[in-house]
Structures are given as C-alpha cells and as structure tokens.
Design an enzyme around this catalytic site. Structure first.
Site, mmCIF file in Angstrom:
data_model
loop_
_atom_site.group_PDB
_atom_site.id
_atom_site.type_symbol
_atom_site.label_atom_id
_atom_site.label_comp_id
_atom_site.label_asym_id
_atom_site.label_seq_id
_atom_site.Cartn_x
_atom_site.Cartn_y
_atom_site.Cartn_z
ATOM 1 N N ASN A 28 43.744 17.934 13.807
ATOM 2 C CA ASN A 28 42.633 18.872 13.549
ATOM 3 C C ASN A 28 42.657 19.934 14.644
ATOM 4 O OD1 ASN A 28 40.913 18.001 15.840
ATOM 5 N ND2 ASN A 28 40.842 16.083 14.682
ATOM 6 N N VAL A 37 46.423 9.370 10.201
ATOM 7 C CA VAL A 37 47.714 9.325 10.894
ATOM 8 C C VAL A 37 47.556 9.812 12.341
ATOM 9 C CG1 VAL A 37 48.558 11.615 10.150
ATOM 10 C CG2 VAL A 37 50.175 9.748 10.540
ATOM 11 N N ASP A 38 46.643 10.714 12.571
ATOM 12 C CA ASP A 38 46.359 11.236 13.920
ATOM 13 C C ASP A 38 45.946 10.090 14.848
ATOM 14 O OD1 ASP A 38 45.846 13.019 15.968
ATOM 15 O OD2 ASP A 38 44.094 13.951 15.021
ATOM 16 N N SER A 121 47.308 16.913 5.082
ATOM 17 C CA SER A 121 46.070 17.259 4.345
ATOM 18 C C SER A 121 45.732 16.316 3.190
ATOM 19 C CB SER A 121 46.107 18.696 3.799
ATOM 20 O OG SER A 121 45.962 19.633 4.838
ATOM 21 N N GLY A 123 44.861 13.155 3.135
ATOM 22 C CA GLY A 123 43.932 12.061 3.398
ATOM 23 C C GLY A 123 42.521 12.604 3.516
ATOM 24 N N TYR A 125 41.444 15.315 4.513
ATOM 25 C CA TYR A 125 41.284 16.718 4.112
ATOM 26 C C TYR A 125 41.388 16.936 2.598
ATOM 27 C CZ TYR A 125 41.224 18.433 8.986
ATOM 28 O OH TYR A 125 40.892 18.704 10.293
#
Ligand code: AR6
Length: 172
Positions: A28, A37-38, A121, A123, A125
């Site tokens: 982000n 995943v982040d 994007s 997930g 997002y």
C-alpha cells in the site's frame, strides 16, 4: 501444479518460499506493511525489511520501489502499489498494468533475472480476477518481447481461482 510457458511460469505456492532473485509485494502507499501477501512477506523477511521501507517515503499507485530481501530466500523485494478496484472507470486497468511494467523495469535495471509476482490488487483491493489476470499476462508478455534481461517470470497462484484465471488468460 506448475505450468511452464517459455519464460512465464505459473506456480502454486506461498511467494515467501520461492528461491528467486526478487519477489514482488502487493503493498500500500505507506510501504509500512499490511495484511495479505504484504503481511506474509514482512513476517518472513523480518523487521529489517520494515526498517528499510521506512526510509522510502511510501510509493504511488502504479509505481515500484526495491529493497533487500533480508531473511527471505529472495535477494530483493520489489514493492508495488496496485489500484483499489472502484468499478474500473478510475484508471484501474492502466494503473495495474503500470505495476507490472514498472516492477519489471526496476528488476531488470537491478540485474534481476528471476522474479515472482502475486496477483496484485486481487485480494483486499478487490480487482476482478479474470481482468487482472489478463492484464498481468499481457504486460509480462509485452515486457519479455522487448527485453531479454529477465529470464523467468513466475506468476504465483495462491488458490485455485487465481490459477484458473491465469490459465484462461494464457490461452487467449
Ligand atoms: N503468496 C502468494 N500470494 C499470496 C499470499 C502469499 N503468501 N498471500 C496472499 N496472496 P492482497 P492487494 C495473494 O490482499 O489486493 C495489504 O494489506 C492473494 O490471494 O495481498 O493488492 C496491503 O498492505 C491475492 O490473490 O493484495 C494493501 O493494503 C493476491 O496475493 C492491500 O493489502 C493479492 O492480495 C493490497 O491489496
């Protein structure tokens, strides 16, 4: 299931476990971690990753920044910020395409030969999977056609729905 299509490979795995030169993080704006995943990448890389991210002053949607991989097998992490899906009329397709292009250019400029992407994007997002997979496949194919510095691009399928979307996109 691993599918090999020349320099593009589909792989069903946790991206944090891959032995590649770089993994891409679906981050982000803040680059200071999050879920999905982040969160998995920051947990696996260790606190040194967050410390380096704090020095980067965030990242715009569609852009990419690079850090070391710390405790990951991957030497580098390329952090990119995908668009939040708002229905598709706020530039989402171009921004998602830019994530792939800018990540690949940054990778090639840093000597990276093998790189793995999550479905950016798709997930939190909420980007529709089929459309996002089409954009990802188009952009990596275009990139490989123009630049031979990158040897292999792994598209990571975290779940069967993602795998199905990429298989469809690769057949088109
Ligand atoms: N390995 C590979 N793919 C994964 C993994 C994993 N370990 N974990 C999840 N995925 P998301 P976004 C897939 O939500 O939509 C974060 O909080 C997942 O199944 O991680 O771009 C950031 O900080 C999906 O297909 O990223 C941002 O705030 C894909 O990775 C926001 O979420 C992307 O899902 C970014 O949202």
């Amino acid at each position: 299931m691993n599918a090999s299509l020349g320099r593009i490979h589909l792989v069903s795995d946790d991206i944090t476990q891959l032995s590649v030169d770089a993994i891409v993080n679906a981050a982000n704006h803040s680059l200071l971690g999050g879920g999905g995943v982040d969160g998995a990448i920051h947990r696996a890389a260790g606190p040194e990753l967050l410390a380096e991210c704090r020095t980067l002053n965030g990242c715009e949607t569609g852009q990419a920044k690079i850090t070391r991989g710390y405790r990951l097998a991957a030497r580098f992490v390329i952090h990119t910020v995908g668009p939040i899906w708002h229905g598709g009329h706020q530039g989402e397709p171009d921004l998602l395409a830019a994530c792939y292009r800018n990540s690949l250019k940054l990778a090639a400029d840093n000597g990276i030969q093998t790189i793995a992407f999550p479905a950016i994007s798709c997930g939190v997002y909420r980007y529709p999977l089929a459309e996002a997979a089409r954009i990802a496949v188009r952009e990596v194919r275009n990139y490989l056609a123009d630049d031979d510095r990158i040897e292999t691009i792994y598209l990571v399928c975290f779940g069967e729905d993602v795998q199905h979307a990429y298989q469809q996109a690769l057949q088109e």
